[in-house]
Structure formats: structure tokens, C-alpha cells
Motif scaffolding. Structure first.
Motif, mmCIF file in Angstrom:
data_model
loop_
_atom_site.group_PDB
_atom_site.id
_atom_site.type_symbol
_atom_site.label_atom_id
_atom_site.label_comp_id
_atom_site.label_asym_id
_atom_site.label_seq_id
_atom_site.Cartn_x
_atom_site.Cartn_y
_atom_site.Cartn_z
ATOM 1 N N MET A 1 -13.358 -8.438 25.692
ATOM 2 C CA MET A 1 -14.037 -8.631 26.978
ATOM 3 C C MET A 1 -15.551 -8.538 26.786
ATOM 4 O O MET A 1 -16.035 -7.847 25.907
ATOM 5 C CB MET A 1 -13.602 -7.541 27.978
ATOM 6 N N PHE A 2 -16.288 -9.211 27.636
ATOM 7 C CA PHE A 2 -17.732 -9.145 27.569
ATOM 8 C C PHE A 2 -18.243 -7.846 28.199
ATOM 9 O O PHE A 2 -17.519 -7.130 28.885
ATOM 10 C CB PHE A 2 -18.362 -10.344 28.302
ATOM 11 N N VAL A 200 -31.001 -18.498 15.534
ATOM 12 C CA VAL A 200 -30.153 -17.670 16.390
ATOM 13 C C VAL A 200 -29.082 -18.535 17.051
ATOM 14 O O VAL A 200 -29.395 -19.459 17.808
ATOM 15 C CB VAL A 200 -30.969 -16.943 17.480
ATOM 16 N N GLU A 201 -27.832 -18.254 16.727
ATOM 17 C CA GLU A 201 -26.699 -18.859 17.429
ATOM 18 C C GLU A 201 -26.413 -17.959 18.636
ATOM 19 O O GLU A 201 -25.872 -16.870 18.507
ATOM 20 C CB GLU A 201 -25.477 -18.940 16.519
ATOM 21 N N CYS A 202 -26.820 -18.411 19.818
ATOM 22 C CA CYS A 202 -26.812 -17.540 20.996
ATOM 23 C C CYS A 202 -25.420 -17.248 21.544
ATOM 24 O O CYS A 202 -25.227 -16.254 22.248
ATOM 25 C CB CYS A 202 -27.660 -18.154 22.101
ATOM 26 N N GLY A 203 -24.463 -18.114 21.257
ATOM 27 C CA GLY A 203 -23.116 -17.917 21.779
ATOM 28 C C GLY A 203 -22.226 -19.059 21.337
ATOM 29 O O GLY A 203 -22.654 -19.967 20.617
ATOM 30 N N PHE A 204 -20.969 -19.027 21.777
ATOM 31 C CA PHE A 204 -19.987 -20.023 21.382
ATOM 32 C C PHE A 204 -19.599 -20.898 22.570
ATOM 33 O O PHE A 204 -18.999 -20.419 23.537
ATOM 34 C CB PHE A 204 -18.741 -19.338 20.821
ATOM 35 N N LEU A 205 -19.913 -22.179 22.470
ATOM 36 C CA LEU A 205 -19.522 -23.107 23.521
ATOM 37 C C LEU A 205 -18.033 -23.414 23.479
ATOM 38 O O LEU A 205 -17.503 -24.052 24.401
ATOM 39 C CB LEU A 205 -20.325 -24.406 23.393
ATOM 40 N N SER A 206 -17.354 -22.968 22.445
ATOM 41 C CA SER A 206 -15.897 -23.116 22.380
ATOM 42 C C SER A 206 -15.189 -22.027 23.169
ATOM 43 O O SER A 206 -13.972 -22.092 23.369
ATOM 44 C CB SER A 206 -15.443 -23.086 20.916
ATOM 45 N N ASN A 207 -15.935 -21.025 23.633
ATOM 46 C CA ASN A 207 -15.381 -19.941 24.443
ATOM 47 C C ASN A 207 -15.737 -20.211 25.908
ATOM 48 O O ASN A 207 -16.918 -20.170 26.269
ATOM 49 C CB ASN A 207 -15.949 -18.600 23.986
ATOM 50 N N PRO A 208 -14.772 -20.490 26.760
ATOM 51 C CA PRO A 208 -15.076 -20.853 28.155
ATOM 52 C C PRO A 208 -15.862 -19.787 28.914
ATOM 53 O O PRO A 208 -16.767 -20.116 29.690
ATOM 54 C CB PRO A 208 -13.692 -21.066 28.782
ATOM 55 N N ASP A 209 -15.516 -18.518 28.695
ATOM 56 C CA ASP A 209 -16.228 -17.447 29.404
ATOM 57 C C ASP A 209 -17.691 -17.379 28.971
ATOM 58 O O ASP A 209 -18.596 -17.211 29.798
ATOM 59 C CB ASP A 209 -15.548 -16.102 29.155
ATOM 60 N N GLU A 210 -17.905 -17.496 27.679
ATOM 61 C CA GLU A 210 -19.288 -17.427 27.191
ATOM 62 C C GLU A 210 -20.070 -18.673 27.605
ATOM 63 O O GLU A 210 -21.263 -18.583 27.913
ATOM 64 C CB GLU A 210 -19.318 -17.260 25.676
ATOM 65 N N THR A 211 -19.413 -19.813 27.632
ATOM 66 C CA THR A 211 -20.070 -21.036 28.101
ATOM 67 C C THR A 211 -20.563 -20.870 29.537
ATOM 68 O O THR A 211 -21.680 -21.286 29.881
ATOM 69 C CB THR A 211 -19.101 -22.234 28.020
ATOM 70 N N ALA A 212 -19.736 -20.268 30.374
ATOM 71 C CA ALA A 212 -20.128 -20.041 31.769
ATOM 72 C C ALA A 212 -21.372 -19.165 31.842
ATOM 73 O O ALA A 212 -22.281 -19.416 32.644
ATOM 74 C CB ALA A 212 -18.978 -19.398 32.538
ATOM 75 N N LEU A 213 -21.429 -18.120 31.015
ATOM 76 C CA LEU A 213 -22.606 -17.255 30.981
ATOM 77 C C LEU A 213 -23.837 -18.015 30.500
ATOM 78 O O LEU A 213 -24.922 -17.916 31.089
ATOM 79 C CB LEU A 213 -22.357 -16.064 30.058
#
Length: 236
Positions: A1-2, A200-213
Motif C-alpha cells: 500500500m502507498f 530519477v524514475e519517479c514512479g511506475f506507469l504500469s501501476n494503476p494506483d501510482e499512475t493516478a497519483l
């Protein structure tokens, strides 16, 4: 979880306080508060920050399942870093300020354009005396959609800076700590820059929750503040 909203808010406020404390310290160090920006830069001998929002134009980078394109998020974070830097009177150079590729007009195929784009970014960074490069990107791992979090990669000369950036990301962004990694041969930009450089890889666009953030302005600001504050604190 985030990270929960309550914890996120506390960490975000803490990073903001650290950033503004750093602003004050820099303004006081070696010059009067009312000195001009140019005089501050001359006296302090501050490194020029080259901020590189990755991809752009015909090369959008990674694409999320909902259609989110990496290049747009990279640019949004980069522009916020520039705005924060200007509050300090810091000298900042963006490789791009709009949705464009930096390839030469003579480049023909898509591959040639991508190679030309990366070469021009590296050449631009290398042409600035005393510069430090911070390249902003988004990751993707479609086969493991639960993977998330921000991670720093570095070239020869950028390890100490990447360690500082990663420590800040682990505090303010990640719910699980990550380690900074040396760039392999697959990261052209870091391989061909001759100045300290961190991607810096800020996050994963393959993760729907992180994409929303990543699509929210608040989270983009959080990333910009965290990255910039750690860079200023750990400049070589």
C-alpha cells in the motif's frame, strides 16, 4: 500500500520546511539578503542545474494503461523544479519546456531521432561549465503491476548526489526503501554525460494506483520539492 494521506501530509510539510530552511541558509551564506541574484551566484560559485524532462514530441516514453504518457509528467515535474529554483535565484537550464523532441532535423527514422535526441541532451549538459544534470523519467514494468516507487540512477561522479536524492525519496515518496543504482550501458544519457548526473524514475506507469497519483498536480509538486531539496543539499 502507498503512504497514507496523514503520513504523506506530514512528510510533505517536513520536506517543505527543510526546503525553505535551505533557501534561507543559501540566501544568508556569503551575501546579504538584498544582494542581487547575479551577485549571489558569483559569490557562491553555485553549480548550474540542468533539469531534463525526459522524452517529448514523437517519443512519449512509457504509456500507462489509461493512456497517460510519460513525457507529460516529466515536463510537469521539471517545470515545477524550475519554478522552485527561481525562488532561490538559482541558475537553471531546462532541456525542453514544451512537448518536443530535441532531435536534429536531418534525423530520418524513429530510431535515428531518438538517438539524436539523447545525444543533443547529453551535449547540452556537457556544454555547461560546472553543471549537474537531473533527468526526470517514469518507469514501467507491465509484467509486475504491483511494483511502484521512485528510484535514482547515477553516472560516474553522480553517486553521492544520487544517494542523497534516494534518501529523500525513501522518506517522502516511497513506502519501501529503494537503493540508488549505477547506470548500466542501457541508459545512454548517463553513459554519455561527463558531469555529475542523476536520472530519477519517479514512479511506475504500469501501476494503476501510482499512475493516478502521478497525474495529480499535488503529487508532482511533492516530487519536485523532494528532488530539488535533496539535490541542493547534496551538490558536489
Amino acid at each position: 500500500m502507498f503512504i497514507t494521506f496523514k503520513k504523506w501530509s506530514a512528510l510533505y510539510i517536513l520536506v517543505l520546511l527543510v526546503l525553505f530552511a535551505g533557501f534561507a541558509a543559501i540566501l544568508w551564506r556569503g551575501s546579504a539578503i538584498n544582494a542581487s541574484k547575479n551577485l549571489i551566484l558569483e559569490q557562491a560559485g553555485e553549480a548550474v542545474l540542468v533539469i531534463d524532462p525526459g522524452h517529448g514530441g514523437m517519443d512519449g516514453g512509457a504509456v500507462a494503461a489509461d493512456g497517460t504518457v510519460e513525457a507529460g509528467i516529466n515536463l510537469a515535474v521539471g517545470l515545477q523544479m524550475e519554478a522552485l529554483s527561481e525562488l532561490l535565484g538559482r541558475e537553471v537550464l531546462l532541456t525542453r519546456r514544451e512537448d518536443v523532441s530535441l532531435h536534429d532535423e536531418a534525423a530520418g527514422s524513429v530510431r535515428q531521432k531518438k538517438v539524436s535526441d539523447l545525444r543533443n541532451r547529453a551535449d547540452l549538459a556537457n556544454s555547461v561549465p560546472g553543471a549537474v544534470l537531473i533527468s526526470i523519467h517514469q518507469n514501467s514494468l507491465p509484467e509486475a503491476k504491483t511494483v511502484h516507487g521512485a528510484q535514482a540512477f547515477y553516472n560516474l561522479g553522480g553517486e553521492a548526489l544520487a544517494q542523497g536524492v534516494q534518501a529523500a525519496l525513501n522518506t517522502a515518496i516511497n513506502d519501501r526503501p529503494k537503493e540508488p543504482k549505477a547506470a548500466g550501458s542501457g541508459i545512454y544519457l548517463l553513459e554519455h554525460t561527463q558531469i555529475p548526473a542523476v536520472l530519477v524514475e519517479c514512479g511506475f506507469l504500469s501501476n494503476p494506483d501510482e499512475t493516478a497519483l502521478l497525474n495529480t498536480e499535488a503529487y508532482q509538486t511533492r516530487l519536485a520539492v523532494t528532488i530539488l531539496a535533496s539535490v541542493l543539499e547534496n551538490l558536489p
